[in-house]
Design a protein around this motif. Structure first.
Motif, PDB file in Angstrom:
ATOM      1  N   LEU A  85      27.751  -1.131 -87.387  1.00  0.00           N
ATOM      2  CA  LEU A  85      28.864  -0.218 -87.137  1.00  0.00           C
ATOM      3  C   LEU A  85      29.751  -0.853 -86.089  1.00  0.00           C
ATOM      4  N   TYR A  86      31.004  -0.930 -86.392  1.00  0.00           N
ATOM      5  CA  TYR A  86      31.925  -1.489 -85.419  1.00  0.00           C
ATOM      6  C   TYR A  86      31.983  -0.553 -84.218  1.00  0.00           C
ATOM      7  N   PRO A  87      31.957  -1.076 -82.995  1.00  0.00           N
ATOM      8  CA  PRO A  87      31.952  -0.194 -81.824  1.00  0.00           C
ATOM      9  C   PRO A  87      33.134   0.764 -81.834  1.00  0.00           C
TER      10      PRO A  87
ATOM     11  N   THR B  91      38.903   0.547 -88.837  1.00  0.00           N
ATOM     12  CA  THR B  91      38.771   1.778 -89.615  1.00  0.00           C
ATOM     13  C   THR B  91      38.163   1.521 -90.983  1.00  0.00           C
ATOM     14  N   PHE B  92      37.517   2.560 -91.452  1.00  0.00           N
ATOM     15  CA  PHE B  92      37.152   2.577 -92.864  1.00  0.00           C
ATOM     16  C   PHE B  92      38.404   2.904 -93.659  1.00  0.00           C
TER      17      PHE B  92
ATOM     18  N   ALA C 114      31.631  10.582 -90.589  1.00  0.00           N
ATOM     19  CA  ALA C 114      30.663  11.018 -91.602  1.00  0.00           C
ATOM     20  C   ALA C 114      29.948   9.806 -92.213  1.00  0.00           C
ATOM     21  N   ILE C 115      30.710   8.763 -92.484  1.00  0.00           N
ATOM     22  CA  ILE C 115      30.115   7.562 -93.098  1.00  0.00           C
ATOM     23  C   ILE C 115      29.127   6.905 -92.130  1.00  0.00           C
ATOM     24  N   SER C 116      29.561   6.772 -90.872  1.00  0.00           N
ATOM     25  CA  SER C 116      28.715   6.102 -89.879  1.00  0.00           C
ATOM     26  C   SER C 116      27.396   6.829 -89.686  1.00  0.00           C
TER      27      SER C 116
END
Lengths: 365, 501
Positions: B6-8, B73-74, B84-86
């Motif tokens: 996960l990107y910070p 960003t996604f 929600a994705i993370s």
């Protein structure tokens, strides 16, 4: 369409005046009308009224109900209810004279009655509670009927108009009272409903009030827990109920009632000797929700006495004059001087300091 | 695995023109974000560890640092947001329950901000608090509803035990364990100086703090940690914690690594063991059981102290409060869903409970409808953010408010919502001695005193504007409020009119 009292809360400024004979001497309504006439500019023609004590000696043991009716149907329904619960010994229209500035009058009736013993016994209530519940129920539920006076040997007379006109309209020269209070109203926005005029009364407690209380909704929401219904949404109504609750239901004395509704500031309480400090702290804490804030001067009439009280900051004017056994109280000194130019003494009570006068031994044999 | 990456969320932006490589940031960061690279002779950062607590930013002597939200960003999706994705990735990777700290941050309505306050003019004068007395002293506790007199006709003081508050604000429960010794010391000293109360939370009372007993509310929660006779007798009041706004329906968990010698002694549990508060009190499965606990505590303290019952704002809170009021409790404390916590399952924190504004309005009205509002005082928290929230709460019907998040902010908390890690750089939500000592209790107490004093000034100013010079005339005075942008249903529940009416 403009909403009437009870549908919307209407703030009001006002004038008040009172005359009290400690020796029980009775006088007719002429002078009290003169007194309030002097303060004409403190009213705006949207309400005036009077309360007289000792006016019905011939029916002293009967509750005197004064009732406004908007419709014949309301009158029929109210009378049916009265007959179900009371023995009515006399009923009549309240005498009035035509007056060019008093218009739109409702039907105004008076009943002298006493609770039916069987009803009273089965209700398991004391007589005054029985009567007060009846009055509150009629006023709350019966559209078009409004009982505006319900005490013994006393009566309220009120209407939409200037107070001096109201006094003439009700022919107050024909009533003799040892205690008179009256009120001229200056509401800010009202279509003028007769029931909204002062005095406001329950049983023999009547209140006239000059001011606008900022604690209104806190007081209302509290007092409604105890069976009262603030249908008029006026300050005076809620003050009347507070006095009735504290005095009649809880048994507080008038000085104690004053210590609750116009409680001294904490800084004042702290300066008192220990016992007094404890007493005042108790009253303030135990009945905190009945503290009344905002400007007011009130006259509370009751059988055998009268209490005048200002808010604790004294945000409304009120003076007290004395001449022999007679006490005069009014919003302005001119209203006293006009009927009693020579006084033994005249003073301005401090904020929150009640002035309580009662019939003396001559007046109360 | 790569899919778990996960990107910070936050990036550390360092202005190298300003950075002097003094390494203060490195020393200050318990999360070990900053480090010095000797090869390049410059400060570097691992932003994946950053919680955005701003400790480094605040202490950087050259103002070389700032923390920014990443713009990584996604692909934009209104339904499947980045959050929600993370969260799915994190749970797929660990199989664990998501944990969060502090209050619900989700964008639900904030009713405080949809209520407006009245002012007097013309018919009723406003009152200048600089020239006239303006009273905010409050008593909490059951009122007698009748008078008694002695033989001479004098009034007999028949009041139940009361709490006297110089300001209608108290510090809400935060346990020793969830917050530090110095944080507790700050709260205790400030409560004494302000003439109000702080609350021990469920972790017992440290021996050093018994001296603040007259301004302490001691809590009894489902874990019963640190509860003994002297503890109950030490406080001015006893609070039974039935629920917490941040996590209604569940208990608490203080991980063993936070249970050092001091906390072990205070909580009366072995060092290094997890302190787990059960979800319910296992001696309270119904309202009649609560009544027994209320009276057990009253018996234990000779009926000298008010007993408070704290409940979370949930759907049927009005009925629960009515039951609590009839259980012998002197004070009901209601905690809204924005209330803070040292750790709670994210899903519960963000989805369980209701707003305190609605809960308060419903409870106050229900108690009045039943004619028992005077038998109990109502204290609300979760979350009161400023003096306007406080005033609105009192006008809706509260006797006083609890604050905790605002109190922690005053102590330096930056709401990074990472309390559960125990690495609070501000010395608040941590037990690590080198971090705890960063919070000076003298300064902390003074900042709390400043905050509450400032609110009290503002409260008086607004009351004066309304023509009210005593707090009791504001309580439940709903005519002083108007709604803005609310539906009729919301107005009905709040018991207020819409602006313009």
């Amino acid at each position: 369409m403009l909403q009437k009292e009870g549908q919307i809360r209407i703030p009001a400024g006002c004038a008040i005046s009172g005359i009290f004979h400690r020796d029980g001497a009775r006088e007719n309504g002429a002078r009290i009308i003169e007194s309030i006439r002097t303060m004409h500019d403190r009213s705006n023609g949207l309400g005036g009224g009077f309360a007289g004590y000792g006016i019905y000696p011939e029916y002293a043991d009967y509750y005197a109900f004064h009732v406004f009716y908007d419709t014949q149907a309301a009158k029929d329904a109210c009378e049916q209810a009265l007959e179900r619960h009371f023995d009515i010994v006399d009923l009549s229209r309240i005498p009035t004279r035509r007056h060019p500035r008093i218009t739109d009058e409702p039907m105004i009736w008076r009943y002298f009655a006493t609770p039916l013993q069987t009803k009273l016994a089965s209700s398991q209530l004391d007589e005054r509670e029985f009567v007060s519940r009846f009055v509150i129920r009629i006023n709350h539920t019966l559209e078009g009927a409004y009982i505006f006076s319900s005490g013994k040997n006393m009566g309220v007379f009120k209407a939409n108009g200037f107070p001096e006109d109201v006094g003439e309209y009700y022919m107050l020269e024909n009533y003799e009272a040892y205690s008179w209070t009256c009120h001229g109203r200056y509401p800010t926005n009202t279509p003028g409903w007769w029931g909204g005029a002062h005095p406001f009364a329950l049983l023999d407690t009547s209140v006239v009030h000059n001011g606008e209380i900022s604690s209104y909704d806190a007081n209302r929401r509290f007092i409604e827990m105890f069976g009262y219904s603030c249908d008029l949404l006026t300050d005076t109504e809620v003050i009347t109920y507070i006095v009735d609750y504290l005095g009649r239901k809880l048994g507080l004395t008038y000085p104690e009632i004053a210590n609750v509704i116009a409680a001294p500031f904490w800084s004042t309480i702290e300066k008192q000797p220990p016992e007094e400090r404890e007493r005042l702290t108790y009253l303030r804490n135990a009945f905190a929700s009945l503290l009344v804030t905002g400007p007011f001067s009130i006259l509370v009439g009751f059988t055998g006495g009268l209490m005048a009280l200002n808010d604790r900051l004294k945000l409304r004017s009120m003076v007290v004059g004395e001449k022999d056994d007679t006490v005069y109280i009014a919003s302005e000194e001119c209203a006293v001087r006009v009927i009693a130019p020579a006084l033994d003494r005249i003073w301005t009570p401090r904020g929150g300091e009640p002035v309580i006068v009662r019939l003396n031994e001559r007046g109360n044999p | 695995m790569a899919i778990d990456f996960l990107y910070p969320q936050y990036e550390v932006v360092r202005n190298y023109d300003r950075c002097i490589a003094c390494r203060a940031c490195e020393r200050q960061c318990a999360n070990e974000v900053h480090f010095y690279d000797p090869e390049f002779q410059k400060m570097m950062a691992d932003e994946s560890k950053c919680v955005a607590c701003h400790r480094c930013v605040s202490l950087c002597p050259t103002r070389a640092l700032k923390i920014v939200k990443t713009d990584h960003t996604f692909k934009a999706n209104a339904n499947w947001t980045g959050k929600a994705i993370s969260e799915v990735y994190r749970q797929a990777g660990t199989g664990g329950v998501l944990l969060s700290s502090m209050g619900n941050p989700e964008p639900y309505p904030i009713y405080w901000d949809k209520m407006l306050i009245n002012a007097s003019q013309v018919t009723n004068p406003s009152i200048d608090p600089l020239r006239e007395p303006m009273e905010t002293r409050t008593f909490l506790g059951k009122k007698p509803g009748k008078v008694e007199r002695d033989r001479d006709g004098r009034l007999v003081p028949n009041l139940s035990p009361q709490l006297e508050l110089n300001v209608p604000v108290m510090f809400s429960a935060m346990s020793y364990g969830s917050i530090s010794y110095n944080a507790h010391a700050s709260l205790a000293r400030a409560a004494c100086a302000l003439g109000t109360y702080y609350n021990t939370g469920e972790g017992g009372l440290h021996q050093d703090f018994y001296q603040y007993g007259p301004h302490t509310i001691v809590q009894v929660a489902s874990g019963r940690f640190g509860v003994h006779k002297e503890y109950l007798e030490a406080g001015a009041a006893i609070e039974i914690k039935m629920g917490q706004g941040a996590k209604p329906g569940i208990g608490g968990h203080l991980p063993g690594h936070k249970v050092g010698p001091d906390i072990s002694r205070t909580r009366m549990i072995p060092e290094g063991t997890d302190a787990i508060s059960p979800a319910p009190h296992h001696d309270i499965y119904s309202i009649e059981d609560l009544r027994q606990l209320v009276f057990s505590l009253k018996e234990a303290t000779a009926y000298k102290k008010p007993v408070m019952v704290k409940i979370a704002a949930v759907h049927n809170v009005a009925a629960i409060a009515s039951g609590v009021a009839r259980s012998g409790a002197d004070i009901i404390c209601i905690d809204g869903y924005r209330g803070g916590t040292g750790a709670a399952p994210t899903r519960i924190r963000d989805n369980v409970g209701i707003p305190i504004e609605l809960a308060l309005a419903a409870v106050d009205q229900r108690l009045r409808d039943e004619g028992i509002r005077d038998q109990v005082s109502v204290v609300v928290g979760g979350s009161i953010r400023n003096s306007a929230d406080l005033l609105k709460a009192i006008a809706l019907g509260a006797d006083a408010c609890y604050i905790a998040t605002a109190a922690l902010l005053a102590l330096g908390c930056h709401l990074c919502r990472s309390c559960q890690t125990g690495k609070c750089n501000w010395g608040i939500a941590t037990q690590r001695p080198e971090l705890v000592k960063r919070l000076n209790p003298e300064i902390g107490a003074q900042r709390l005193i400043n905050l509450v004093t400032a609110w009290d000034h503002e409260l008086k100013e607004m009351m004066g504007g309304m023509g009210i010079n005593s707090i009791e005339a504001l309580r439940g005075n709903r005519l002083m409020l108007r709604g803005i942008g609310l539906t009729q249903k919301e107005l009905d529940i709040l018991g207020i009119k819409h602006a313009g009416e």
